[in-house]
Design an enzyme around this catalytic site. Sequence first.
Site, short mmCIF file in Angstrom:
data_model
loop_
_atom_site.label_atom_id
_atom_site.label_comp_id
_atom_site.label_asym_id
_atom_site.label_seq_id
_atom_site.Cartn_x
_atom_site.Cartn_y
_atom_site.Cartn_z
N HIS A 293 0.83 -1.22 0.00
CA HIS A 293 0.00 0.00 0.00
C HIS A 293 0.86 1.27 0.00
O HIS A 293 0.43 2.31 0.50
CB HIS A 293 -0.96 0.04 1.20
CG HIS A 293 -1.72 -1.23 1.40
ND1 HIS A 293 -2.97 -1.46 0.85
CD2 HIS A 293 -1.39 -2.36 2.07
CE1 HIS A 293 -3.38 -2.67 1.20
NE2 HIS A 293 -2.43 -3.25 1.94
N SER B 114 15.94 21.77 -15.32
CA SER B 114 14.80 22.62 -15.65
C SER B 114 15.33 23.92 -16.22
O SER B 114 16.34 24.44 -15.75
CB SER B 114 13.98 22.89 -14.40
OG SER B 114 13.20 24.06 -14.59
N LYS C 101 16.65 21.93 -10.10
CA LYS C 101 15.99 20.69 -10.49
C LYS C 101 16.91 19.69 -11.20
O LYS C 101 17.76 20.07 -11.98
CB LYS C 101 14.81 20.99 -11.44
CG LYS C 101 13.64 21.68 -10.81
CD LYS C 101 12.94 20.84 -9.73
CE LYS C 101 12.19 19.65 -10.30
NZ LYS C 101 11.04 20.05 -11.12
N GLU D 26 10.55 8.53 -16.52
CA GLU D 26 9.18 9.03 -16.79
C GLU D 26 8.73 8.64 -18.20
O GLU D 26 7.58 8.24 -18.43
CB GLU D 26 9.12 10.55 -16.63
CG GLU D 26 9.28 11.00 -15.18
CD GLU D 26 9.50 12.51 -15.09
OE1 GLU D 26 8.52 13.24 -15.29
OE2 GLU D 26 10.63 12.94 -14.83
#
Length: 487
Positions: free
Chosen positions: A160, A281, A287, A294
């Site tokens: 979970h 970024s 970043k 992804e």
Amino acid sequence: MDKTQNSAWGGRFQEATDAAVEAMNASVAFDKALALEDIAGSLAHARMLRARDIINGDEHQAIEGGLQEIAAEVRSGSFEFTVAREDVHMNIEGALAERIGPSAGKLHSGRSRNDQVALDLRLWLRRELSALGGELGAVVSTLTQEAEQYASVPMPGYTHLQRAQPITFGHHLMAYASMFLRDMDRIIDARKRASVMPLGSGALAGTPLPIDRHRVAAELEMPTLTLNSLDAVSDRDPALETLSALSIVMVHVSRLAEEIVLWTSQEFGFVSLSDSFCTGSSLMPQKKNPDIPELLRGKAGRVFGSLQALLVVMKGLPLAYNKDMQEDKEPLFDALHTVRQCIGILPALLEAMTPKTQNMADALGDGFLLATDLADHLVSQGVPFREAHHVIGSAVALCLDRKCRLEDLSLSDLRTLHPAFGDNALEVLDASASLAQRDVPGGPAPKRVLEAIAISRAQLDELQKKVLAGGPSGIEKALHEGQELPK
Ligand code: ARG
């Protein structure tokens, strides 16, 4: 509208084809990917036609020579495919006719584009699935190497997405090795069912010419023949089965990618990814984004979409061939390209990951991950598990109340909750000890992880042998590599 005259069926037609019809009908823009498989099938077919005296020796020589020249142009990229010739089959046959004259027309004896495309697709699948099988093997091999290195590095395991029990980073990686081994097996299995020879089925009802289907299958090293001409020209199961297997591969790729995204987040901080695998970024200077994981996660969508597309194309088609089936190719080609790209990058991505072992250990410290071990201790003292579970629940409640960890309780604290706690009760509250005790086959005890790695490597060996054994025929290899054709 513009009109063009089509020579393949011009005999029956009085009007020329509408240009918009021609454009929609044509598949050459994508089925040209089958060109070398198409030539391989034609070479095998022509050898059989010669053996059966359907063509004479000169005709056969001309056909074989012409097809080889065309193959060389396809390989070098100089072959000119034209939409006017609709598809890859008619482009190659048309080019052959330009080279060798009317005997090119004899190549299509006893054959239809329907059984021809069925063959080409199967040959193409056999080749692509062989390559993918090898690439999946490389992923498994990298996973076992990394897992061996981190077989006893403890980390929290989750259910979970809540911290649950200690495992090791190596054990976690080996979960993916198991998945990709099953994928390899599925890919080899799909390839086996694709390697069935359909030529001789004609348009739908075979041919009266004295052809020899076994001879063609032997040339192409396909172990069996299709058994029903209607099924053979309208069966797209090999594509569907491949897309199903590819979709499962992408479920695994995507889950791994998702975990890497989580692990590299500041919230988890379990893994760092080398700069070469990240991007920054343009706006936020701090970043470092895990774009590749992804994308791996995102690319699953198009592969699932391809499976869905072909299922829907096929579900309502009456026997036998229908032009709808031309819609099988783009999704199939795209899915294989996508999956091979994803699988191809995984070994380097895995190597670019470094576990932050201290953060993993710290995460094990909070969250009562050893509560089950304490319950198991009571079970070993003869307490029924349900009762033990309840007692340890009270111990956790006591800790929450005191804002402390289980290991901060004393033996007498525990014994006020239940008299059966043994003198060694608190010793079980140690992650490494807990892990070592999870000594079941398939469990996270480091020695069991090493055992699983050894077994997986043996399985990988077996699968790699199978990948090599059922691949493309000598004719196809020669065409792809520009070698001399086998006799
Ligand atoms: N381009 C066609 C396809 O991919 C080849 C078979 C065409 N057959 C036909 N009867 N029009 O499906």
